[in-house]
Design an enzyme around this catalytic site. Structure first.
Site, mmCIF file in Angstrom:
data_model
loop_
_atom_site.group_PDB
_atom_site.id
_atom_site.type_symbol
_atom_site.label_atom_id
_atom_site.label_comp_id
_atom_site.label_asym_id
_atom_site.label_seq_id
_atom_site.Cartn_x
_atom_site.Cartn_y
_atom_site.Cartn_z
ATOM 1 N N ASN A 21 50.035 43.481 36.956
ATOM 2 C CA ASN A 21 48.719 43.006 36.522
ATOM 3 C C ASN A 21 47.861 44.173 36.039
ATOM 4 O O ASN A 21 48.346 44.963 35.213
ATOM 5 C CB ASN A 21 48.052 42.037 37.507
ATOM 6 N N ASP A 22 46.637 44.280 36.472
ATOM 7 C CA ASP A 22 45.631 45.152 35.838
ATOM 8 C C ASP A 22 46.103 46.555 35.425
ATOM 9 O O ASP A 22 46.735 47.241 36.229
ATOM 10 C CB ASP A 22 44.457 45.387 36.794
ATOM 11 N N GLN A 38 48.825 47.707 38.266
ATOM 12 C CA GLN A 38 49.101 46.962 39.491
ATOM 13 C C GLN A 38 50.525 46.405 39.385
ATOM 14 O O GLN A 38 50.883 45.786 38.371
ATOM 15 C CB GLN A 38 48.085 45.824 39.650
ATOM 16 N N TRP A 46 52.711 38.083 42.420
ATOM 17 C CA TRP A 46 51.735 39.048 42.913
ATOM 18 C C TRP A 46 51.982 39.338 44.392
ATOM 19 O O TRP A 46 52.268 38.439 45.168
ATOM 20 C CB TRP A 46 50.313 38.499 42.693
ATOM 21 N N TRP A 81 44.775 48.499 45.360
ATOM 22 C CA TRP A 81 44.262 47.666 44.283
ATOM 23 C C TRP A 81 43.621 48.511 43.190
ATOM 24 O O TRP A 81 43.698 49.729 43.210
ATOM 25 C CB TRP A 81 43.304 46.606 44.858
ATOM 26 N N ARG A 145 35.291 45.947 45.210
ATOM 27 C CA ARG A 145 36.483 46.626 44.696
ATOM 28 C C ARG A 145 36.362 47.070 43.232
ATOM 29 O O ARG A 145 35.401 46.775 42.559
ATOM 30 C CB ARG A 145 37.694 45.713 44.847
ATOM 31 N N ASP A 146 37.413 47.771 42.798
ATOM 32 C CA ASP A 146 37.635 48.153 41.394
ATOM 33 C C ASP A 146 36.622 49.176 40.871
ATOM 34 O O ASP A 146 35.916 48.923 39.880
ATOM 35 C CB ASP A 146 37.635 46.901 40.490
ATOM 36 N N GLU A 199 34.860 41.370 38.969
ATOM 37 C CA GLU A 199 36.000 42.259 39.158
ATOM 38 C C GLU A 199 36.032 43.271 38.017
ATOM 39 O O GLU A 199 35.489 43.041 36.931
ATOM 40 C CB GLU A 199 37.313 41.453 39.138
HETATM 41 N N1 DQQ Z 1 43.395 42.568 40.628
HETATM 42 C C1 DQQ Z 1 43.390 43.584 41.651
HETATM 43 C C2 DQQ Z 1 41.988 43.633 42.140
HETATM 44 C C3 DQQ Z 1 41.203 43.116 40.986
HETATM 45 C C4 DQQ Z 1 42.072 42.018 40.470
HETATM 46 C C5 DQQ Z 1 44.395 43.242 42.705
HETATM 47 C C6 DQQ Z 1 41.769 41.654 39.046
HETATM 48 O O1 DQQ Z 1 41.618 44.963 42.504
HETATM 49 O O2 DQQ Z 1 39.926 42.681 41.379
HETATM 50 O O3 DQQ Z 1 45.703 43.242 42.187
HETATM 51 O O4 DQQ Z 1 42.864 41.094 38.394
#
Ligand code: DQQ
Length: 537
Positions: A21-22, A38, A46, A81, A145-146, A199
């Site tokens: 993912n991200d 990710q 996931w 994350w 987060r992030d 996010e």
């Molecule tokens: N994916 C991550 C998070 C974020 C989310 C977790 C956004 O840190 O907020 O895999 O896709």
């Protein structure tokens, strides 16, 4: 384990297998581009999240390295994350990411390269003083987060923002530090909106054509799975950000991409003096199908991003390096596609399932445009396009491309425009141009999510007469740019027959007005070179 590669991409970034993912920590260091992302090292769903790592000198071909950040301590034992990289003034990169700690809280940790002499920065060290930012009493510890890339004010103080929420309100929480280790919350958030959890915020300066600097704030909405951005004035002294008045927060806001594109992040590329945007596109098939095929998720083509000269929106364009994969070339000029349902095939490509198409469509009789119902503006482009798909007969359009089309034309994904007359005369364009991707006929397969995606394109067709389109076709990815980068739409599709060299490419016109393909240049695209390098310890 078996990986089904039938619909895997040739030039969109993917690891050999499993879930991604991200994009995370994207940066440029000593001649090398770094992409972290990710990743689940164990499955195509996931979970078990670590930061996988890949490096490149051209953003096209990649060396896959071992994961760079993975759980090692109480401050991240339940997952690593998303987060960002910041290159400090002495050239040292530092990563800040969200760890899920032993108590399930979201905390922010830092990591530094073990060996600055290694241009690949393979190994990262997490100081024992982590976490550097823990959620305070007033903060929702499961929605914190992030962290963004940090920026340094003229006062020498570092700032960054973290995504969070308070009930239904999303926040870009601002933190400050003098040493990147001790961080304190600012009294006020940088910005907030009534749109649920924010996010993956991103905050960065862009040059304005009038000389000054604007700042862009982008957030990703976990409720609706789309992103929007605003830009405006940021004042370092007071740490306030005020979006330009014409821009909306939330559902009506501007988007980088009106399709499948999420958790994006930009970085400044000092080598080419540009800002580059990375974004993740997830799958639109079922989780069960992902497990069977052994992989899930791709990264969109990295895009150069900048503020439009008219100051009304950002523009994006696939990085020029991607054109190095262009091969055999087909050119069409001044080809009429008459109104009322005609179409023709673009012949001559070896791999129409892996191609780059640039076209310019000229509307021959714009007076045939139907009036634009003002209520559609509020309903949004996607609602209009869902109701008036690629097969609806219109006045001007729908016209455009059928990509990933099967022999009998039953499988086909339409990327098209529809043009309407605007009712009011307030000085804007006389016509409304809608750009859509309609995947409703893209596959014989069942259990697919096939949403129509759409956005408005701010082109004055009374003046230019032409609408440009670029579409990158990559087996299960259709990534399109309308109006020279004004409107982008990425869509995931899963043809069963229009696969590999069986896929075909057409131009169609279901409107009443004739349309001329003023020019169309289609290129076979080569595949990106992917090499896997595992660290020998
Ligand atoms: N994916 C991550 C998070 C974020 C989310 C977790 C956004 O840190 O907020 O895999 O896709």
């Amino acid at each position: 384990k078996h990986v089904d590669d039938k619909l895997r991409t040739g030039f969109h970034f993917q690891p050999p297998k499993h879930w991604i993912n991200d994009p995370n920590g994207v940066m440029y260091y000593k001649g090398v581009y770094h992409l972290f992302y990710q990743y689940n090292p164990k499955a195509a769903v996931w979970g078990n999240i670590v930061w996988a790592h890949a490096v490149s000198t051209d953003l096209v071909n990649w060396v896959m390295l071992d994961p760079a950040i993975y759980p090692t301590g109480p401050f991240d034992e339940n997952g690593c994350w998303s987060g960002s990289a910041t290159v400090l003034p002495d050239g040292t990169p530092v990563i800040m990411y969200t760890g899920i700690d032993a108590d399930g809280r979201q905390v922010q940790n830092v990591a530094y390269p073990k060996d600055l002499a290694d241009p690949y920065l393979r190994e990262w060290v997490k100081p024992d003083y982590n976490p550097v930012i823990a959620p305070d009493a007033g903060v929702n510890a499961t929605a914190f987060r992030d962290p963004t890339t940090a920026w340094q004010g003229p006062d020498g103080v570092w700032r960054l923002v973290i995504g969070t929420k308070d009930n239904h309100r999303g926040f870009a929480a601002l933190y400050r530090s003098r040493d990147f280790r001790h961080w304190a919350p600012a009294r006020r958030a940088l910005h907030s909106g009534d749109t649920g959890m924010w996010e993956c915020p991103d905050f960065y300066p862009v040059a304005s054509s009038t000389g000054g600097t604007k700042h862009v704030l982008k957030v990703s909405l976990d409720l609706t799975r789309f992103e929007y951005y605003t830009f405006g004035e940021y004042d370092h002294a007071s740490d306030t950000y005020v979006p330009d008045a014409a821009l909306a927060d939330g559902n009506d806001g501007l988007r980088y991409d009106y399709g499948n594109f999420y958790a994006s992040k930009t970085f400044l590329d000092p080598a080419k003096h540009r800002r580059v945007l990375w974004g993740w596109a997830n799958e639109s098939d079922s989780t069960a199908a992902d497990v069977l095929k052994g992989w899930a998720g791709v990264q969109a083509i990295p895009r150069k991003i900048w503020l439009a000269p008219d100051g009304k929106q950002l523009l994006q364009w696939p990085v020029a390096e991607i054109e190095s994969l262009r091969g055999n070339h087909v050119n069409i000029t001044d080809a009429l596609v008459s109104g009322g349902g005609s179409y023709f095939e673009v012949n001559g490509l070896a791999t129409p399932a892996q191609a780059d198409v640039e076209a310019s469509f000229q509307v021959m009789d714009v007076d045939k445009a139907e009036p634009f119902d003002p209520a559609w503006r509020g309903a949004g482009a996607q609602t209009v396009c869902a109701a008036r798909g690629a097969d609806t007969k219109g006045g001007v359009g729908p016209f455009g491309l059928w990509v990933l089309a099967s022999d009998e034309l039953k499988e086909r994904t339409a990327v098209f425009f529809s043009v309407f007359k605007r009712g009011t005369d307030d000085g804007g364009n006389k016509h409304v141009v809608l750009m859509c991707t309609d995947p409703s006929r893209s596959s014989y397969a069942e259990h697919l999510y096939k949403p129509t995606f759409a956005g408005f394109v701010d082109v004055d067709i009374a003046e230019t007469g032409k609408i440009p389109l670029r579409t990158l076709i990559d087996h299960s990815v259709v990534e399109s740019f309308g109006g020279h980068g004004k409107t982008a739409i990425l869509s995931r599709v899963y043809p069963t027959k229009a696969v590999g060299d069986k896929a075909r490419l057409f131009v169609f016109n279901n409107g009443e007005s004739d349309v001329k393909v003023a020019s169309l240049n289609a290129y076979d695209m080569g595949s990106a070179k992917i090499r896997t390098e595992t660290l020998q310890i």
